[in-house]
Design a protein around this motif. Structure first.
Motif, PDB file in Angstrom:
ATOM      1  N   GLY A 103       0.817  -1.205   0.000  1.00 50.20           N
ATOM      2  CA  GLY A 103       0.000   0.000   0.000  1.00 50.20           C
ATOM      3  C   GLY A 103       0.848   1.252   0.000  1.00 50.20           C
ATOM      4  O   GLY A 103       1.861   1.328   0.711  1.00 50.20           O
ATOM      5  N   LEU A 104       0.472   2.231  -0.814  1.00 54.23           N
ATOM      6  CA  LEU A 104       1.185   3.502  -0.890  1.00 54.23           C
ATOM      7  C   LEU A 104       0.177   4.642  -0.913  1.00 54.23           C
ATOM      8  O   LEU A 104      -0.815   4.592  -1.644  1.00 54.23           O
ATOM      9  N   THR A 105       0.457   5.690  -0.146  1.00 55.99           N
ATOM     10  CA  THR A 105      -0.289   6.927  -0.297  1.00 55.99           C
ATOM     11  C   THR A 105       0.314   7.711  -1.455  1.00 55.99           C
ATOM     12  O   THR A 105       1.400   7.395  -1.941  1.00 55.99           O
ATOM     13  N   ALA A 127      11.604 -12.849  -8.979  1.00 57.63           N
ATOM     14  CA  ALA A 127      10.446 -13.727  -9.116  1.00 57.63           C
ATOM     15  C   ALA A 127       9.288 -13.306  -8.207  1.00 57.63           C
ATOM     16  O   ALA A 127       8.175 -13.807  -8.358  1.00 57.63           O
ATOM     17  N   LEU A 128       9.549 -12.388  -7.295  1.00 56.39           N
ATOM     18  CA  LEU A 128       8.494 -11.925  -6.392  1.00 56.39           C
ATOM     19  C   LEU A 128       7.540 -11.006  -7.142  1.00 56.39           C
ATOM     20  O   LEU A 128       7.952 -10.017  -7.750  1.00 56.39           O
ATOM     21  N   GLU A 129       6.252 -11.307  -7.096  1.00 51.42           N
ATOM     22  CA  GLU A 129       5.233 -10.464  -7.733  1.00 51.42           C
ATOM     23  C   GLU A 129       4.823  -9.368  -6.755  1.00 51.42           C
ATOM     24  O   GLU A 129       4.434  -9.648  -5.619  1.00 51.42           O
ATOM     25  N   ILE A 130       4.909  -8.114  -7.192  1.00 52.03           N
ATOM     26  CA  ILE A 130       4.568  -6.976  -6.329  1.00 52.03           C
ATOM     27  C   ILE A 130       3.302  -6.318  -6.859  1.00 52.03           C
ATOM     28  O   ILE A 130       3.239  -5.919  -8.023  1.00 52.03           O
ATOM     29  N   ASP A 131       2.319  -6.211  -6.000  1.00 54.75           N
ATOM     30  CA  ASP A 131       1.029  -5.627  -6.351  1.00 54.75           C
ATOM     31  C   ASP A 131       0.886  -4.314  -5.589  1.00 54.75           C
ATOM     32  O   ASP A 131       0.781  -4.306  -4.358  1.00 54.75           O
ATOM     33  N   PHE A 132       0.888  -3.185  -6.313  1.00 49.62           N
ATOM     34  CA  PHE A 132       0.793  -1.876  -5.681  1.00 49.62           C
ATOM     35  C   PHE A 132      -0.673  -1.451  -5.554  1.00 49.62           C
ATOM     36  O   PHE A 132      -1.447  -1.584  -6.498  1.00 49.62           O
ATOM     37  N   ARG A 133      -1.013  -0.903  -4.393  1.00 47.53           N
ATOM     38  CA  ARG A 133      -2.372  -0.415  -4.169  1.00 47.53           C
ATOM     39  C   ARG A 133      -2.299   0.967  -3.524  1.00 47.53           C
ATOM     40  O   ARG A 133      -1.671   1.148  -2.489  1.00 47.53           O
ATOM     41  N   VAL A 134      -2.960   1.945  -4.163  1.00 50.12           N
ATOM     42  CA  VAL A 134      -2.988   3.303  -3.617  1.00 50.12           C
ATOM     43  C   VAL A 134      -4.015   3.345  -2.497  1.00 50.12           C
ATOM     44  O   VAL A 134      -5.161   2.917  -2.660  1.00 50.12           O
ATOM     45  N   VAL A 135      -3.588   3.850  -1.329  1.00 46.78           N
ATOM     46  CA  VAL A 135      -4.451   3.883  -0.152  1.00 46.78           C
ATOM     47  C   VAL A 135      -4.473   5.292   0.420  1.00 46.78           C
ATOM     48  O   VAL A 135      -3.591   6.113   0.146  1.00 46.78           O
ATOM     49  N   ASP A 136      -5.506   5.577   1.220  1.00 49.39           N
ATOM     50  CA  ASP A 136      -5.551   6.857   1.908  1.00 49.39           C
ATOM     51  C   ASP A 136      -5.081   6.662   3.347  1.00 49.39           C
ATOM     52  O   ASP A 136      -4.602   5.585   3.726  1.00 49.39           O
ATOM     53  N   LEU A 137      -5.233   7.702   4.174  1.00 46.99           N
ATOM     54  CA  LEU A 137      -4.714   7.646   5.541  1.00 46.99           C
ATOM     55  C   LEU A 137      -5.414   6.598   6.388  1.00 46.99           C
ATOM     56  O   LEU A 137      -4.828   6.070   7.341  1.00 46.99           O
ATOM     57  N   VAL A 138      -6.655   6.302   6.064  1.00 48.10           N
ATOM     58  CA  VAL A 138      -7.403   5.284   6.808  1.00 48.10           C
ATOM     59  C   VAL A 138      -7.064   3.895   6.278  1.00 48.10           C
ATOM     60  O   VAL A 138      -6.770   2.970   7.032  1.00 48.10           O
ATOM     61  N   GLU A 139      -7.076   3.753   4.958  1.00 43.46           N
ATOM     62  CA  GLU A 139      -6.882   2.443   4.346  1.00 43.46           C
ATOM     63  C   GLU A 139      -5.498   1.870   4.610  1.00 43.46           C
ATOM     64  O   GLU A 139      -5.314   0.658   4.639  1.00 43.46           O
ATOM     65  N   GLN A 140      -4.488   2.733   4.813  1.00 43.97           N
ATOM     66  CA  GLN A 140      -3.153   2.209   5.043  1.00 43.97           C
ATOM     67  C   GLN A 140      -3.077   1.443   6.356  1.00 43.97           C
ATOM     68  O   GLN A 140      -2.277   0.516   6.511  1.00 43.97           O
ATOM     69  N   VAL A 141      -3.938   1.809   7.319  1.00 38.33           N
ATOM     70  CA  VAL A 141      -3.977   1.096   8.594  1.00 38.33           C
ATOM     71  C   VAL A 141      -4.973  -0.055   8.551  1.00 38.33           C
ATOM     72  O   VAL A 141      -4.648  -1.190   8.906  1.00 38.33           O
ATOM     73  N   THR A 142      -6.190   0.224   8.068  1.00 39.01           N
ATOM     74  CA  THR A 142      -7.204  -0.841   8.034  1.00 39.01           C
ATOM     75  C   THR A 142      -6.815  -1.932   7.041  1.00 39.01           C
ATOM     76  O   THR A 142      -7.111  -3.105   7.268  1.00 39.01           O
ATOM     77  N   GLY A 143      -6.143  -1.554   5.949  1.00 33.39           N
ATOM     78  CA  GLY A 143      -5.722  -2.554   4.975  1.00 33.39           C
ATOM     79  C   GLY A 143      -4.724  -3.532   5.558  1.00 33.39           C
ATOM     80  O   GLY A 143      -4.780  -4.733   5.282  1.00 33.39           O
ATOM     81  N   LEU A 144      -3.817  -3.037   6.402  1.00 33.24           N
ATOM     82  CA  LEU A 144      -2.875  -3.928   7.074  1.00 33.24           C
ATOM     83  C   LEU A 144      -3.585  -4.799   8.103  1.00 33.24           C
ATOM     84  O   LEU A 144      -3.314  -5.992   8.228  1.00 33.24           O
ATOM     85  N   ALA A 145      -4.508  -4.190   8.842  1.00 31.86           N
ATOM     86  CA  ALA A 145      -5.195  -4.928   9.901  1.00 31.86           C
ATOM     87  C   ALA A 145      -6.094  -6.028   9.341  1.00 31.86           C
ATOM     88  O   ALA A 145      -6.231  -7.099   9.939  1.00 31.86           O
ATOM     89  N   VAL A 154       4.474   4.267   4.996  1.00 28.56           N
ATOM     90  CA  VAL A 154       3.697   5.138   5.870  1.00 28.56           C
ATOM     91  C   VAL A 154       4.594   6.215   6.466  1.00 28.56           C
ATOM     92  O   VAL A 154       5.816   6.064   6.538  1.00 28.56           O
ATOM     93  N   TYR A 155       3.953   7.282   6.901  1.00 29.95           N
ATOM     94  CA  TYR A 155       4.609   8.247   7.774  1.00 29.95           C
ATOM     95  C   TYR A 155       4.238   7.888   9.206  1.00 29.95           C
ATOM     96  O   TYR A 155       3.075   7.626   9.511  1.00 29.95           O
ATOM     97  N   LEU A 156       5.224   7.865  10.076  1.00 27.50           N
ATOM     98  CA  LEU A 156       4.980   7.566  11.478  1.00 27.50           C
ATOM     99  C   LEU A 156       4.300   8.763  12.143  1.00 27.50           C
ATOM    100  O   LEU A 156       4.450   9.890  11.693  1.00 27.50           O
ATOM    101  N   PRO A 157       3.510   8.454  13.221  1.00 23.60           N
ATOM    102  CA  PRO A 157       3.397   7.189  13.945  1.00 23.60           C
ATOM    103  C   PRO A 157       2.330   6.265  13.355  1.00 23.60           C
ATOM    104  O   PRO A 157       1.435   6.705  12.633  1.00 23.60           O
ATOM    105  N   VAL A 158       2.442   4.971  13.694  1.00 20.07           N
ATOM    106  CA  VAL A 158       1.422   3.984  13.378  1.00 20.07           C
ATOM    107  C   VAL A 158       1.198   3.137  14.618  1.00 20.07           C
ATOM    108  O   VAL A 158       1.857   3.320  15.641  1.00 20.07           O
ATOM    109  N   ALA A 159       0.286   2.174  14.531  1.00 22.21           N
ATOM    110  CA  ALA A 159      -0.059   1.345  15.676  1.00 22.21           C
ATOM    111  C   ALA A 159       1.156   0.551  16.164  1.00 22.21           C
ATOM    112  O   ALA A 159       2.063   0.224  15.396  1.00 22.21           O
ATOM    113  N   GLU A 160       1.150   0.228  17.450  1.00 22.96           N
ATOM    114  CA  GLU A 160       2.293  -0.444  18.058  1.00 22.96           C
ATOM    115  C   GLU A 160       2.431  -1.899  17.624  1.00 22.96           C
ATOM    116  O   GLU A 160       3.492  -2.493  17.795  1.00 22.96           O
ATOM    117  N   ASP A 161       1.367  -2.494  17.090  1.00 21.57           N
ATOM    118  CA  ASP A 161       1.454  -3.910  16.733  1.00 21.57           C
ATOM    119  C   ASP A 161       1.956  -4.124  15.307  1.00 21.57           C
ATOM    120  O   ASP A 161       1.781  -5.194  14.733  1.00 21.57           O
TER     121      ASP A 161
END
Length: 329
Positions: A103-105, A127-145, A154-161
């Motif tokens: 994910g990239l903003t 050989a690694l396939e990389i799939d880029f997805r444009v995300v917003d400030l919310v999606e960059q966190v919810t997409g990982l979760a 991401v720009y810090l800070p982010v969640a501790e986990d």
């Protein structure tokens, strides 16, 4: 117990880095360690080997004669370990058909650090396939979760986990309407910006993130006021700045990405910089595709990925953007 006193590869890598830098602060920054942590690594290594590797004073660090004699052996050990890891990871990538969803903003796409990580992935693990997805400030966190993306720039800070790999630091700038009286200045300070509200990010953005990007609380204790907006994208934030006279802070690269005649970007003399990083869920750190990403991040760290862009110079032309503030490759 066998192996208790054997040096670890991380300790040997710390030895090599400190021997190159001869400065605990610079060596720790390259290794993404604190200075006390690096000092502990070195002292533990010295204790395990039973020799003094460095002489230290308040002014300088020097490699001892014994340390210099051991350096070629240490380089061989660390190099062989890196080759072993690279061979294992390459076999993993080639045989597994692995895919990494990143994910990239919008801001992240323009940074040299992003391009360097991606180039490292494609070079070291073609050989690694990389799939880029444009995300917003919310999606960059919810997409990982939720697992929609595997990692995010991401720009810090982010969640501790999340596992965090810092990549670079960058100035933050103030975003003002072109009709704002302060827009005629070459720079501002935080106290200058207290009389207008800050653009409010959506409540879905974690509180720590919202506080960081609005500098809440301010150093002088003046309460931060917010607009009624609930933005999750930079374009919406800039529109709120332009039409409603609010103010906001963004990474300096935004001046290059979003040049607008109705918005001014100004250096803030007392505003700390922001840190750009790549993050992935801590719980997924052993996954093969993330192991490849961690491998590239380690390699870039060992090569000394730039962490500090050149200091910005004040601009005297209020109509000019601050493109020179952004980190460039």
């Amino acid at each position: 117990m066998a192996g208790v006193y054997d040096p670890s590869v991380q300790q040997l890598r710390s030895l090599l880095t400190l021997a190159e830098e001869l400065h605990f602060g610079r060596a720790a920054a390259r290794l993404y360690l604190t200075q006390p942590a690096l000092s502990l690594q070195i002292s533990t290594l010295e204790r395990r080997l039973g020799v003094r590797l460095f002489t230290r004073t308040s002014r300088r660090v020097e490699v001892t004669p014994v340390g210099r004699a051991l350096l070629p052996l240490v380089r061989n050990i660390v190099g062989a370990t890196d080759e072993l890891r690279d061979a294992a990871l390459s076999s993993l990538a080639e045989g597994g058909g692995l895919r990494l969803r990143v994910g990239l903003t919008d801001c992240a796409t323009a940074l040299g650090a992003t391009r360097r990580v991606i180039a490292g992935l494609t070079t070291r693990h073609p050989a690694l396939e990389i799939d880029f997805r444009v995300v917003d400030l919310v999606e960059q966190v919810t997409g990982l979760a939720t697992g929609r993306i595997d990692a995010a720039f991401v720009y810090l800070p982010v969640a501790e986990d999340f596992h965090i790999q810092p990549l670079t630091t960058e100035a933050r700038v103030a975003c003002l309407s072109s009709t704002d009286p302060l827009s005629q200045r070459a720079s501002v300070c935080l106290a200058d910006l207290a009389d207008r509200p800050m653009v409010s990010l959506t409540p879905q953005v974690p509180r720590a993130v919202r506080d960081f990007w609005s500098v809440d609380p301010r150093p002088d204790g003046v309460p931060v006021r917010y607009t009624a907006h609930e933005v999750s994208r930079v374009e919406s934030l800039l529109s709120a700045v332009s039409f409603d006279g609010a103010r906001a802070f963004l990474p300096a690269v935004a001046a290059e990405l979003y040049p607008r005649p109705d918005v001014r970007y100004l250096p803030v003399t007392d505003l700390p910089p922001c840190t750009f990083a790549i993050a992935w869920p801590e719980a997924d750190g052993d996954a093969p595709h993330l192991a490849l990403l961690a491998d590239v991040c380690r390699a870039l760290r060992d090569e000394g990925l730039p962490t500090d862009p050149p200091a910005p110079s004040p601009r005297t032309d209020p109509d000019a953007s601050v493109a020179s503030l952004a980190e460039r490759q």
